[in-house]
Write a protein that holds these residues in place. Structure first.
Motif, PDB file in Angstrom:
ATOM      1  N   ALA A 103       0.822  -1.211   0.000  1.00 38.34           N
ATOM      2  CA  ALA A 103       0.000   0.000   0.000  1.00 38.34           C
ATOM      3  C   ALA A 103       0.858   1.263   0.000  1.00 38.34           C
ATOM      4  O   ALA A 103       0.508   2.244  -0.668  1.00 38.34           O
ATOM      5  N   GLY A 104       1.988   1.253   0.737  1.00 38.91           N
ATOM      6  CA  GLY A 104       2.802   2.455   0.825  1.00 38.91           C
ATOM      7  C   GLY A 104       1.980   3.595   1.394  1.00 38.91           C
ATOM      8  O   GLY A 104       1.342   3.467   2.439  1.00 38.91           O
ATOM      9  N   THR A 105       1.945   4.709   0.649  1.00 34.24           N
ATOM     10  CA  THR A 105       1.231   5.887   1.145  1.00 34.24           C
ATOM     11  C   THR A 105      -0.275   5.809   0.924  1.00 34.24           C
ATOM     12  O   THR A 105      -1.015   6.625   1.456  1.00 34.24           O
ATOM     13  N   ALA A 106      -0.735   4.847   0.129  1.00 37.99           N
ATOM     14  CA  ALA A 106      -2.174   4.719  -0.089  1.00 37.99           C
ATOM     15  C   ALA A 106      -2.791   3.946   1.076  1.00 37.99           C
ATOM     16  O   ALA A 106      -2.093   3.368   1.887  1.00 37.99           O
ATOM     17  N   GLY A 107      -4.121   3.943   1.166  1.00 42.17           N
ATOM     18  CA  GLY A 107      -4.799   3.242   2.258  1.00 42.17           C
ATOM     19  C   GLY A 107      -4.698   1.739   2.093  1.00 42.17           C
ATOM     20  O   GLY A 107      -4.091   1.225   1.155  1.00 42.17           O
ATOM     21  N   SER A 108      -5.297   0.996   3.031  1.00 47.23           N
ATOM     22  CA  SER A 108      -5.145  -0.462   2.993  1.00 47.23           C
ATOM     23  C   SER A 108      -6.228  -1.143   2.163  1.00 47.23           C
ATOM     24  O   SER A 108      -6.202  -2.351   1.972  1.00 47.23           O
ATOM     25  N   ASP A 109      -7.211  -0.365   1.657  1.00 47.36           N
ATOM     26  CA  ASP A 109      -8.288  -0.965   0.874  1.00 47.36           C
ATOM     27  C   ASP A 109      -8.057  -0.703  -0.617  1.00 47.36           C
ATOM     28  O   ASP A 109      -8.281   0.410  -1.094  1.00 47.36           O
ATOM     29  N   PRO A 110      -7.610  -1.704  -1.362  1.00 49.00           N
ATOM     30  CA  PRO A 110      -7.259  -1.487  -2.782  1.00 49.00           C
ATOM     31  C   PRO A 110      -8.413  -0.931  -3.607  1.00 49.00           C
ATOM     32  O   PRO A 110      -8.193  -0.201  -4.565  1.00 49.00           O
ATOM     33  N   PHE A 111      -9.667  -1.281  -3.248  1.00 53.11           N
ATOM     34  CA  PHE A 111     -10.796  -0.796  -4.036  1.00 53.11           C
ATOM     35  C   PHE A 111     -10.904   0.725  -3.967  1.00 53.11           C
ATOM     36  O   PHE A 111     -11.415   1.354  -4.874  1.00 53.11           O
ATOM     37  N   ARG A 112     -10.384   1.328  -2.871  1.00 52.33           N
ATOM     38  CA  ARG A 112     -10.499   2.778  -2.729  1.00 52.33           C
ATOM     39  C   ARG A 112      -9.345   3.529  -3.375  1.00 52.33           C
ATOM     40  O   ARG A 112      -9.324   4.755  -3.388  1.00 52.33           O
ATOM     41  N   TRP A 113      -8.353   2.810  -3.868  1.00 54.02           N
ATOM     42  CA  TRP A 113      -7.220   3.496  -4.501  1.00 54.02           C
ATOM     43  C   TRP A 113      -7.663   4.190  -5.771  1.00 54.02           C
ATOM     44  O   TRP A 113      -8.518   3.681  -6.506  1.00 54.02           O
ATOM     45  N   ARG A 114      -7.059   5.351  -6.017  1.00 55.21           N
ATOM     46  CA  ARG A 114      -7.292   6.007  -7.293  1.00 55.21           C
ATOM     47  C   ARG A 114      -6.575   5.211  -8.389  1.00 55.21           C
ATOM     48  O   ARG A 114      -5.648   4.460  -8.115  1.00 55.21           O
ATOM     49  N   SER A 115      -7.007   5.406  -9.638  1.00 55.00           N
ATOM     50  CA  SER A 115      -6.418   4.647 -10.748  1.00 55.00           C
ATOM     51  C   SER A 115      -4.905   4.790 -10.780  1.00 55.00           C
ATOM     52  O   SER A 115      -4.177   3.819 -10.983  1.00 55.00           O
ATOM     53  N   ALA A 116      -4.423   6.034 -10.547  1.00 51.76           N
ATOM     54  CA  ALA A 116      -2.990   6.279 -10.628  1.00 51.76           C
ATOM     55  C   ALA A 116      -2.235   5.558  -9.512  1.00 51.76           C
ATOM     56  O   ALA A 116      -1.079   5.166  -9.683  1.00 51.76           O
ATOM     57  N   TRP A 122     -19.365  -2.024 -21.513  1.00 49.77           N
ATOM     58  CA  TRP A 122     -19.056  -0.720 -20.927  1.00 49.77           C
ATOM     59  C   TRP A 122     -18.431  -0.918 -19.546  1.00 49.77           C
ATOM     60  O   TRP A 122     -17.431  -0.294 -19.211  1.00 49.77           O
ATOM     61  N   GLU A 123     -19.010  -1.828 -18.760  1.00 54.17           N
ATOM     62  CA  GLU A 123     -18.487  -2.083 -17.416  1.00 54.17           C
ATOM     63  C   GLU A 123     -17.089  -2.676 -17.487  1.00 54.17           C
ATOM     64  O   GLU A 123     -16.184  -2.256 -16.768  1.00 54.17           O
ATOM     65  N   THR A 124     -16.903  -3.665 -18.374  1.00 50.90           N
ATOM     66  CA  THR A 124     -15.585  -4.286 -18.515  1.00 50.90           C
ATOM     67  C   THR A 124     -14.542  -3.248 -18.924  1.00 50.90           C
ATOM     68  O   THR A 124     -13.440  -3.205 -18.372  1.00 50.90           O
ATOM     69  N   LEU A 125     -14.914  -2.386 -19.893  1.00 45.35           N
ATOM     70  CA  LEU A 125     -13.969  -1.366 -20.343  1.00 45.35           C
ATOM     71  C   LEU A 125     -13.588  -0.431 -19.203  1.00 45.35           C
ATOM     72  O   LEU A 125     -12.430  -0.045 -19.066  1.00 45.35           O
ATOM     73  N   GLY A 126     -14.568  -0.078 -18.386  1.00 45.98           N
ATOM     74  CA  GLY A 126     -14.308   0.811 -17.249  1.00 45.98           C
ATOM     75  C   GLY A 126     -13.276   0.198 -16.315  1.00 45.98           C
ATOM     76  O   GLY A 126     -12.314   0.865 -15.904  1.00 45.98           O
ATOM     77  N   LEU A 127     -13.447  -1.092 -16.007  1.00 46.76           N
ATOM     78  CA  LEU A 127     -12.497  -1.781 -15.128  1.00 46.76           C
ATOM     79  C   LEU A 127     -11.128  -1.874 -15.788  1.00 46.76           C
ATOM     80  O   LEU A 127     -10.095  -1.649 -15.154  1.00 46.76           O
ATOM     81  N   ALA A 128     -11.119  -2.216 -17.074  1.00 41.20           N
ATOM     82  CA  ALA A 128      -9.856  -2.387 -17.789  1.00 41.20           C
ATOM     83  C   ALA A 128      -9.069  -1.078 -17.818  1.00 41.20           C
ATOM     84  O   ALA A 128      -7.845  -1.068 -17.700  1.00 41.20           O
ATOM     85  N   ARG A 129      -9.781   0.037 -17.957  1.00 41.71           N
ATOM     86  CA  ARG A 129      -9.113   1.339 -18.005  1.00 41.71           C
ATOM     87  C   ARG A 129      -8.618   1.749 -16.617  1.00 41.71           C
ATOM     88  O   ARG A 129      -7.519   2.304 -16.471  1.00 41.71           O
ATOM     89  N   HIS A 130      -9.429   1.479 -15.601  1.00 44.73           N
ATOM     90  CA  HIS A 130      -9.021   1.746 -14.221  1.00 44.73           C
ATOM     91  C   HIS A 130      -7.702   1.023 -13.945  1.00 44.73           C
ATOM     92  O   HIS A 130      -6.771   1.588 -13.365  1.00 44.73           O
TER      93      HIS A 130
END
Lengths: 494, 265
Positions: A338-351, B167-175
Motif C-alpha cells: 500500500a505504501g502511502t495509499a490506504g489499505s483498501d485497494p478498491f479505494r485506490w485512485r487509478s494512478a 461498458w463495465e468491462t472497459l471501465g475496469l480495464a481502463r481503471h
C-alpha cells in the motif's frame, strides 16, 4: 422448391491460390497447390501469420469481392468457386461468444438451414439430428446465453451441420475452452464426421488434441506454399519437420516449448494482500459468485486460479486486483504494497492502483488506450507521475516489442497483442501482477516467452496471480493453486 | 442487470400469444387517434381503457409503475409546465403572482400529461409481451419486410444488450491501466469520451465478427425459408378490434364532449 439432396463430401482443389487483403502489401496466403480427397481429415498448421485462417475463410467463401482484396490462382470446391457453392462448406470460428446469432438453441441451429431455403419440415428434422450429433441434449427453447463455452462451440457446430456441409472447416475451435470443453468439442466433431463422411480442415495450435483423429497434416509456409504434407506420423515424426514446426510456434507433441528459468520454489515471502472471508460479486448487489475466500498473496509467490467456466474466477481476481468492491469480508493491502495509499485497494485512485497491482485482462484490446505501442508503454508511468524511459525501453526489449514501437496496437497479431498487454502493466513495476487466461489461443512461442518472463518476475519478488485452464502453465509456474467451483474456493498447496 | 434483450422477461399471458403484427396494428390505431387531437377527453378515454385492460393482459400495475416511473414523472412535469404556460382562457383557478392557472390552461396541461402516458403505454405493452424473435418472424413473413433488414436488426439487438456489459468491462480495464473516474471535471469528461470511443471500437469489431459468423452460415442469399411460422388466430382479430374500438371510442367521446380539436384542420 425442395432442397437438393446433400451431395456428399467435397473435393478441394487449390492451384497457385493466394489472397491479399485490401490495403495490405503482403499476401496473407500465396502459392498454394493442394488437393484434398473427399472425406479426408486434415489438420492445417503453420506459424502465426502463415495464412491458415485466410485459407479457411477462402474455403468458406467469405473472401468475397474485389474491394475486400485480391485473389490469384484458383480455389475450387468440387470444381466450383466457394462463393458459388454456398452451404457446401461450414465454418466454426474460435470465439464461442461472438458466434451466437439468436436467443434460443433450436432457432440458432435452424438459422443456417433457413438461409439455404431448406423447407420447414426438413429444417426441424435437421435441427434434431444436428443437436443429436453434437450431443447437446437441451430443449429447443433453451436460452443460448445460458450455455458454457464448450456447449456454445458444439451449438455452433450443430448450426453448421444443419446446412449438411460436405466440407467442415474449424478455425481453432477449442482454443478458448477449458479442458473438458476441448474434449467435448473434439469428440463431437469425430462423431459427426463418422456419420456424414464430410471432408475436414481444422486449424489448431495444440496439435495433440487433433493428431489422433486426422489422417493428414499440412503445414503452411509463412513465405507461401507448403512446408510439409503427409500423415500425422510422417509429418510429426520427422525430426527436421518437428524442429521447424516448433520454431514456428506449433505445439508439437512430445516437444514442450523451451522455457527459460526454473520453476519458482517455495510459497513466497512477505504478505502483500490478504483476503479474510472475502465474498466476490460482479455488481454491488449482485449474486455472490464466490464466498469465504481466505488467502494471502505473497511477494515472490505464484498463485494459479482454476475451475470450470463461469465459476467466478474472473470476478475473484478482479476483486483481488482492487477493481471490484468486495461483497463480503475484507481485502487488505499490507504496508509493503500500500505504501502511502490506504489499505483498501478498491479505494485506490487509478494512478495509485497502476503502480501497485497490474491486471492483464483476457481481451488485450480492452486495455489499449493509444494509437502506438510506444504511447501504450508510456501511458501507465505518465498516469502514475513516474516516467522512466529506461524501464519502458527495457520492458519493450524484454517482450520483443522494440521493432513495433510505432505500430498501432490494434493492428498487431494475437501473440503481439498479448505481449503488449503484459508489457503495459509491467511498465509501472507493480508488486502484484494478475493475468486472466494469459495463454488462451497463444502459440507455443508466445507461451514460452510468457512463462519465462513470469518466472523472472516471481524471482524478482513480484506476486503473480493467474486465472488459467492450462495445466502446463500451472506446472511451469509452481506455487499454490486455488480451485474455484460451486461458489467456494479451495486452496491446494504444492 | 441483465443485458440480454433477446430473451427478455415477458409478462402477459394473453398478449404473448397474439401475433406481433396485430399488436402493432392496435398500437398504431390508438396512437393515430391520440395524435390527431390534443384534448383531455380523448386522452383520458385511451388511458382509462389501457389501464382497464392491464389485469386482463396479465400486467401488474405495481410492476409496470416500477419500470416506467420516469415516464410518470415526465408526464406530471409536462402537465404542470403546460398548465403554467398555456393560453389562459376560462375562469381563474389559482392566481399567485406569476403562478396563474385557469380552467383552460389546466385542461391543456391535463391533456398533455394523459396523452403522453396514453401514447407510451401501447409501446410498453408490446415490449413487455413480445419475444423479439417472434416480432422478426412476423415482420418478415406477414409484413414482408426484407429478411436481411429484419434479421440484421434482430442480431443488432443482441449486440446492444452486450454493450452494457462491455461498458463495465472497459471501465475496469481502463481503471487497471491507471485512468479512472477520479481527478478534475475535465479529466473525467476526457475519460468518459475515451471510454465511449473504446466502446464504439469494440462494438464495431464485435459486429464484424458476428456478421462473419452469419455469412459463414449462408446468410445473405436471395431466398430464405422460415423455421417458425408466424400465424394469425382469432385472438389477433380481437386484439386489432379492441385497438380500433379504443381509438374510435376516444374520438367519439371527445367530439360528443366538444373538446375535439383536430390538429390538421
Amino acid at each position: 422448391m425442395t432442397a437438393a439432396p446433400s451431395p456428399g463430401p467435397v473435393h478441394v482443389r487449390a492451384r497457385g491460390w493466394g489472397w491479399r487483403h485490401a490495403g495490405r502489401r503482403a499476401f496473407a496466403a500465396r502459392h498454394l497447390d493442394l488437393d484434398l480427397r473427399p472425406g479426408e481429415r486434415v489438420l492445417l498448421l503453420g506459424a502465426s501469420g502463415a495464412g491458415k485462417s485466410t485459407v479457411l475463410h477462402g474455403l468458406a467463401g467469405l473472401l468475397g469481392s474485389h474491394d475486400e482484396g485480391e485473389q490469384e490462382g484458383a480455389l475450387l470446391l468440387d470444381g466450383a468457386p466457394p462463393a458459388a457453392a454456398r452451404g457446401r462448406a461450414g465454418l466454426v470460428l474460435q470465439d464461442p461468444e461472438t458466434q451466437v446469432v439468436l436467443a434460443r438453441v433450436g432457432d440458432e441451429v435452424a438459422f443456417a438451414a433457413e438461409n439455404l431455403a431448406v423447407p420447414r419440415e426438413e429444417i426441424w428434422r435437421r435441427v434434431g439430428r444436428a443437436l443429436d450429433d453434437v450431443g447437446l441434449d437441451l430443449p429447443l427453447d433453451h436460452p443460448t446465453t445460458a450455455l458454457s463455452g464448450g456447449q456454445k462451440q458444439r451449438l455452433a457446430l450443430a448450426s453448421v451441420l444443419a446446412m449438411e456441409p460436405g466440407l467442415l472447416l474449424l478455425d481453432e475451435p477449442t482454443a478458448n475452452l477449458d479442458p473438458e470443453g476441448v474434449l467435448e468439442v473434439r469428440d463431437a466433431v469425430v462423431r459427426v464426421l463418422d456419420r456424414t463422411g464430410a471432408t475436414l480442415v481444422v486449424v489448431e495450435h495444440r496439435v495433440a488434441v487433433w493428431a489422433d483423429v486426422v489422417d493428414r497434416v499440412i503445414v503452411l509456409d509463412a513465405a507461401g506454399g507448403i512446408l510439409a504434407d503427409g500423415t500425422p506420423g510422417t509429418v510429426l515424426g520427422q525430426e527436421d519437420t518437428r524442429a521447424r514446426l516448433a520454431s514456428a510456434g506449433v505445439w508439437v507433441p512430445g516437444r514442450p516449448p523451451a522455457v527459460g528459468g526454473t520453476v519458482p520454489s517455495g510459497p513466497g515471502g512477505g504478505t502483500l494482500l490478504s483476503a479474510e472471508g472475502l465474498g466476490v460479486a460482479r455488481t454491488r448487489r449482485g449474486r455472490v459468485a464466490v464466498g469465504d475466500l481466505d488467502l494471502q498473496v505473497r511477494s515472490g509467490g505464484a498463485l494459479s486460479i482454476t475451475g470450470p467456466n463461469g465459476a467466478g474466477k474472473s470476478t475473484a481476481v478482479l476483486t483481488l486486483g482492487g477493481l471490484l468492491r468486495p461483497r463480503a469480508g475484507r481485502l487488505s493491502a499490507a504496508p509493503a504494497l500500500a505504501g502511502t495509499a490506504g489499505s483498501d485497494p478498491f479505494r485506490w485512485r487509478s494512478a495509485q492502483l497502476v503502480q501497485r497491482i497490474g491486471t492483464v485482462f483476457q481481451e488485450p484490446e480492452h486495455q489499449f488506450l493509444t494509437a502506438s505501442v510506444e504511447d501504450e508503454l508510456a501511458f501507465g508511468p505518465r498516469q502514475a507521475g513516474a516516467v522512466d524511459p529506461a524501464r519502458s525501453g527495457a520492458v519493450a526489449e524484454r517482450l520483443r516489442l522494440t521493432h513495433l514501437l510505432k505500430a498501432n496496437p490494434f493492428t498487431l497479431s494475437g501473440g503481439e497483442k498479448r505481449r503488449l498487454s503484459v508489457a503495459t502493466m509491467l511498465a509501472t513495476a507493480p508488486r502484484v501482477l494478475i493475468l486472466d487466461e494469459p495463454t488462451f489461443g497463444q502459440d507455443a512461442l508466445t507461451w514460452a516467452e510468457l512463462v519465462t518472463l513470469l518466472r523472472e518476475l516471481v524471482d524478482d519478488g513480484v506476486a503473480v496471480l493467474s486465472v488459467t485452464h492450462d495445466a502446463e502453465f500451472i506446472a511451469a509456474l509452481g506455487g499454490a493453486t486455488l480451485h474455484i467451483s460451486g461458489g467456494a474456493g479451495r486452496l491446494v498447496a504444492r | 442487470m441483465s443485458g440480454d434483450y433477446l430473451t427478455p422477461v415477458l409478462t402477459g399471458r394473453t398478449l404473448l400469444r397474439a401475433n406481433p403484427v396485430s399488436k402493432l396494428f392496435a398500437a398504431v390505431a390508438i396512437t393515430l387517434a391520440l395524435l390527431a387531437s390534443i384534448d383531455w377527453v380523448s386522452a383520458a378515454v385511451v388511458l382509462a381503457c389501457e389501464l382497464a385492460l392491464m389485469p386482463l393482459l396479465g400486467i401488474s400495475i405495481g410492476g409496470l409503475a416500477r419500470r416506467i416511473w420516469p415516464l410518470l414523472v415526465a408526464a406530471v412535469v409536462g402537465a404542470y409546465g403546460t398548465a403554467l404556460l398555456a393560453e389562459k382562457t376560462g375562469a381563474v383557478l389559482l392566481d399567485a403572482g406569476p403562478f396563474l392557472f385557469t380552467e383552460g390552461s389546466v385542461a391543456a396541461g391535463v391533456a398533455v400529461g394523459l396523452r403522453g402516458l396514453g401514447l407510451a403505454l401501447p409501446g410498453i405493452f408490446i415490449l413487455l409481451t413480445t419475444d423479439p424473435t417472434d416480432l422478426a418472424d412476423a415482420l418478415a413473413q406477414k409484413l414482408h419486410l426484407p429478411h436481411r433488414f429484419v434479421l440484421g436488426g434482430l442480431a443488432a439487438l443482441r449486440l446492444v444488450g452486450l454493450l452494457v456489459e462491455q461498458w463495465e468491462t472497459l471501465g475496469l480495464a481502463r481503471h487497471a491501466r491507471g485512468i479512472g473516474s477520479d481527478g478534475s471535471v475535465l479529466a473525467r469528461a476526457r475519460n468518459l469520451l475515451g471510454q465511449s470511443f473504446g466502446l464504439i471500437v469494440q462494438a464495431i469489431r464485435r459486429a464484424t465478427r458476428l456478421a462473419t459468423a452469419m455469412e459463414a452460415r449462408g446468410f445473405g442469399g436471395a431466398s430464405r425459408t422460415w423455421a417458425r411460422t408466424s400465424t394469425f388466430s382469432g385472438l389477433d382479430a380481437v386484439v386489432a378490434g379492441v385497438g380500433l374500438l379504443i381509438a374510435a371510442g376516444a374520438v367519439t367521446a371527445a367530439r360528443l364532449a366538444g373538446t375535439w380539436n383536430f390538429l390538421l384542420s
